[in-house]
Design an enzyme around this catalytic site. Sequence first.
Site, PDB file in Angstrom:
ATOM      1  CE  LYS A  80      40.045  16.120 -26.219  1.00 17.60           C
ATOM      2  NZ  LYS A  80      41.107  17.021 -26.652  1.00 17.60           N
ATOM      3  CD  GLN A 124      44.608  16.650 -28.118  1.00 21.35           C
ATOM      4  OE1 GLN A 124      43.403  16.476 -28.282  1.00 21.35           O
ATOM      5  NE2 GLN A 124      45.107  17.081 -26.960  1.00 21.35           N
ATOM      6  CG  ASP A 143      39.474  22.346 -28.721  1.00 21.30           C
ATOM      7  OD1 ASP A 143      38.893  21.871 -27.717  1.00 21.30           O
ATOM      8  OD2 ASP A 143      40.467  21.824 -29.247  1.00 21.30           O
TER       9      ASP A 143
END
Length: 289
Positions: free
Chosen positions: A52, A96, A119
């Site tokens: 990412k 994460q 997200d």
Amino acid sequence: MIILDGRKTSSDIKDEIAVAVKKIVAGGSRAPHLAAVIVGEDGASLTYVGSKVRACKKVGFDSTLVKLPKTTTEDELLNKVHELNNNDAIDGYIVQLPLPSHIDSQKILVAVDPAKDVDGFHPTNFGKMALNLPTFISATPYGVMELLERYNVETEGKHTVVIGRSDIVGRPISILMSRKSNPGNSTVTLAHSRTKNIQELTRKADIIISALGSPNFVKADMVKEGVVVVDVGITRVKDDSEKGYKIVGDVDYENVSKKASYITPVPGGVGPMTIAMLLKNTLQAYTKK
Ligand code: NAP
């Protein structure tokens, strides 16, 4: 049979984002800035976060990687989340998953400012997604929809079977496919581990979206001719390669592809799309500001 090529499509999307960033910077403004928080040393998570951050560089974003030890407490992580919420230089960030078991992931995810939740996991954003309102759609489901859209796959009036009902993949995909939109407008069956006679459902499906994480689960005798197959599954299977493993999906690609009209490969299908869509969400967060 047409391959839904996630590598090429994600590369196109990144190129489009890079052009937009160049314009922004040429206009004298700062570049969009994505941060990622990782707690602990989980190998797969480090790999995902690493890609990412690399992707940010590729499109001209600024990025910050916040690496915290696995002993980080829930309160310490919440403090970091508040800090990121209040940092005007950060447009969007992700925490994460999975988090270490002593931390309540739900508590962390609801603490993220919905305006920075690129997200799309915050209940506010999930709710907006379900109501077809503008929001951040979480990256993997968004990637599936984008692939279907860019390849002009007809979804209206089709019967879609989604296998897997997780909060971050299967369930949002089932909602997106049933929304009054394009892609969407399909009649959705959401299957999971308690579903009986899954083959009877998949054999009637025009579109199968598999997100369970079980190699070779979807076999050729479970699908009809002309089916559209999207394989979200990612499982590491040990092999003799240098890495010691290979990535496989949920679908017996070799045999199912012979019957399919469209199909995603694994790797190279939904996987690369996820990062591209995260970047797209970050650009959206920046632009909204
Ligand atoms: P998850 O949370 O483990 O959910 C798996 C789902 O599959 C659950 O709903 C489970 O049912 C269902 N399931 C398990 N065994 C089944 C069976 N035999 N028959 C029918 N349904 C079954 O996994 P996830 O996070 O959604 O991820 C799913 C897969 O997608 C994994 O391989 C993951 O690595 C991959 N993934 C890929 C990306 C990407 O970027 N491409 C992103 C995220 C995840 P129950 O609810 O009844 O337990």
